[in-house]
Design a protein around this motif. Structure first.
Motif, short mmCIF file in Angstrom:
data_model
loop_
_atom_site.label_atom_id
_atom_site.label_comp_id
_atom_site.label_asym_id
_atom_site.label_seq_id
_atom_site.Cartn_x
_atom_site.Cartn_y
_atom_site.Cartn_z
N SER A 271 1.09 -0.72 0.12
CA SER A 271 0.00 0.22 0.23
C SER A 271 0.82 1.14 0.24
O SER A 271 1.86 1.15 0.80
CB SER A 271 -0.94 0.08 1.15
OG SER A 271 -1.47 1.48 1.25
N ASN A 272 0.44 2.04 -0.80
CA ASN A 272 1.01 3.68 -0.68
C ASN A 272 1.50 4.16 -0.03
O ASN A 272 1.94 4.92 0.48
CB ASN A 272 1.23 4.22 -2.26
CG ASN A 272 2.00 4.14 -3.78
OD1 ASN A 272 3.17 3.22 -3.18
ND2 ASN A 272 1.26 3.90 -4.83
N LYS A 276 4.21 5.28 2.24
CA LYS A 276 4.78 6.94 2.87
C LYS A 276 4.55 7.16 4.65
O LYS A 276 5.59 7.48 4.89
CB LYS A 276 3.22 7.79 3.01
CG LYS A 276 3.41 9.34 2.59
CD LYS A 276 2.47 10.20 2.04
CE LYS A 276 3.32 11.55 1.57
NZ LYS A 276 1.82 12.46 1.01
N ASP A 283 7.97 3.69 -3.60
CA ASP A 283 6.72 3.46 -3.61
C ASP A 283 6.06 1.94 -4.55
O ASP A 283 7.29 1.44 -5.16
CB ASP A 283 5.20 3.99 -4.59
CG ASP A 283 5.61 4.40 -6.35
OD1 ASP A 283 6.77 4.16 -7.31
OD2 ASP A 283 5.48 5.87 -6.24
N ASN A 284 4.73 1.36 -4.34
CA ASN A 284 4.91 -0.11 -5.20
C ASN A 284 5.24 -0.23 -6.65
O ASN A 284 4.71 -1.07 -7.06
CB ASN A 284 2.99 -0.25 -4.50
CG ASN A 284 2.21 0.05 -5.24
OD1 ASN A 284 2.47 0.80 -5.94
ND2 ASN A 284 0.84 0.03 -5.15
N SER A 322 -2.35 -4.19 -0.24
CA SER A 322 -1.12 -4.87 0.18
C SER A 322 -1.69 -6.28 -0.53
O SER A 322 -0.78 -7.03 -1.43
CB SER A 322 -0.83 -4.60 1.08
OG SER A 322 0.45 -5.10 1.51
#
Length: 444
Positions: A271-272, A276, A283-284, A322
């Motif tokens: 999960s971005n 964060k 990021d993904n 995720s």
């Protein structure tokens, strides 16, 4: 100062918790003690010194350290007990207050352990100053280390410390800033392993992709030089951050003579939003590109991924995001960790807090996904030929070896195969489905 002769016929027992880097460093500590004449304790003997190299990556790791110290105090009641490593650096008073502990050494002091042992012997009475640590900002020294002993694989330390301050992690506080050895020195260590009969070296560190911070080099420079050592048939890269796996590194491994098609990459969350919150440096989308590039250039590569479940701020929606992400990318196995609260980390300011039961359920979902992928990866190799390095083992019904892409194989025990590399044909699952049965292929 203590006469070195006082250490003749003295023995030491070594206990290591945590990562491969710790095992490499414990081996170096053992070599240092040998210079004093302190040999490794034999089975059944009571040790004169007990060295405990600790971990503190999770709350459970801290608990295991405390349990280990108490257990060792009972096993070796007359021994000097010396605690070092990450738990010692982060919680020195707690470690020092455990019954039986004579000395607590921080990360910086681990490499100079002999001087502190001399001091212990010199003292007429037990010292009240039994904690010797350096502030994290002063941990700057890089100490070369390489595991030895009964292991087929050698773990070679190439880097230490970390400049990434992820919100959930205490490692930068335990090990200091990123630093590394020189390429020339690391090559010399690898050549020494070859002379000792080692067949495989795993490059280890806290953040090995960050190699070069203290020498002006790059990780790709290091692995290119190591690849020229013909007397080491195999190198593996241990855990490496996704933002530091360059396309150049992937292409190099794809064409390398000696670097195995095996990657271990920490994702932590798909999960971005959670990435964060964790202050990860990617990021993904970047992670997807890296795994797909590996899979494209090295179709049979083993890809292991680290994930954390139940981090603060991981809502049900973020967890599902995720999981969906993981289901959509190529990998061979997940290493699943439940989030653990660490004192003085920025993560403690994040809400909501995920319950223990929820963490357990989410872990189960990821472990199920991991088992499914692992089974698929292994089964796709049944009937194929690989090259396995067989491990040292006691005589028994079976022995095990790992292929280039880290598939565990099992064959009937043959002493002459220990620490040898042979072609094998994988024939099916073993009885408890932990390895693929194999037979020596033509040319073995």
């Amino acid at each position: 100062m203590t006469d070195t002769n006082v250490f003749e016929n003295k023995t030491a027992a070594y206990y290591t918790l945590g990562c491969k880097l710790n095992f490499a460093e414990t081996s170096t500590v053992g070599k240092e003690l040998l210079t004093l004449g302190i040999r490794k304790v034999r089975p059944g003997e009571k040790a004169d010194f007990c060295i405990i190299n600790t971990c503190s990556v999770t709350e459970l790791a801290d608990k295991k350290c405390r349990q280990m110290i108490r257990k060792i105090n009972k096993m070796h009641p007359s021994a000097y007990i010396i605690v070092t490593g990450c738990y010692a650096q982060l919680k020195p008073e707690e470690a020092a207050n455990i019954e039986g502990v004579d000395l607590v050494l921080g990360s910086q002091q681990k490499s100079g352990i002999t001087q502190y042992i001399r001091r212990l012997i010199d003292e007429k009475e037990p010292s009240s100053e039994n904690i010797i640590i350096s502030p994290t900002k002063d941990i700057r020294t890089f100490v070369p280390s390489c595991s030895a002993g009964d292991r087929t694989r050698h773990f070679l330390k190439v880097q230490d410390g970390c400049d990434y301050f992820c919100t959930y992690c205490t490692i930068p506080f335990a090990r200091g800033r990123s630093r590394n050895g020189t390429i020339a020195d690391i090559v010399k260590q690898a050549e020494k392993v070859a002379k000792e009969g080692g067949k495989e070296i795993v490059l280890t560190g806290v953040n090995i992709g960050d190699f070069g911070k203290s020498t002006g080099d790059k990780f790709i420079d290091l692995i290119r030089e190591l690849d020229l050592i013909d007397d080491i048939p195999r190198f593996r890269i241990s855990s490496i951050e996704p933002d530091l796996i360059t396309d150049e590194i992937i292409s190099f491994v794809a064409e390398s003579r000696h670097f195995m098609p095996h990657f271990h990459i920490p994702l932590q969350s798909g999960s971005n939003a959670v990435l964060k919150l964790m202050r990860r440096n990617y990021d993904n989308l970047l992670f997807r590109k890296k795994t797909e590039q590996i899979s494209k250039l090295i179709p049979d590569a083993f890809i292991g991924i680290d994930v954390i479940v139940g981090a603060r701020g991981e809502t049900e929606e973020f967890f599902e995001e995720s999981k969906t992400f993981l289901e959509s990318i190529p990998f061979s196995q997940l290493h699943v960790f439940s989030y653990s609260e660490r004192p003085n980390t920025q993560a403690l300011k994040i809400t909501p807090v995920v319950s223990h039961n929820t963490k357990r359920e989410r872990s189960k979902q990821f472990l199920d996904l991991s088992e499914k992928r692992m089974c698929h990866f292994y089964e796709s190799h049944i009937g194929k030929t690989g090259i396995a390095l067989f491990e040292h083992t006691k005589k028994g019904a079976f022995m095990h070896g790992f292929t280039e892409n880290y598939i565990k194989t099992e064959i009937a025990y043959r002493k002459e195969l220990c620490n040898t590399i042979c072609p094998v044909r994988m024939t099916g699952w073993n009885e408890n489905k932990t390895a693929l049965t194999a037979e020596i292929a033509d040319g073995g």
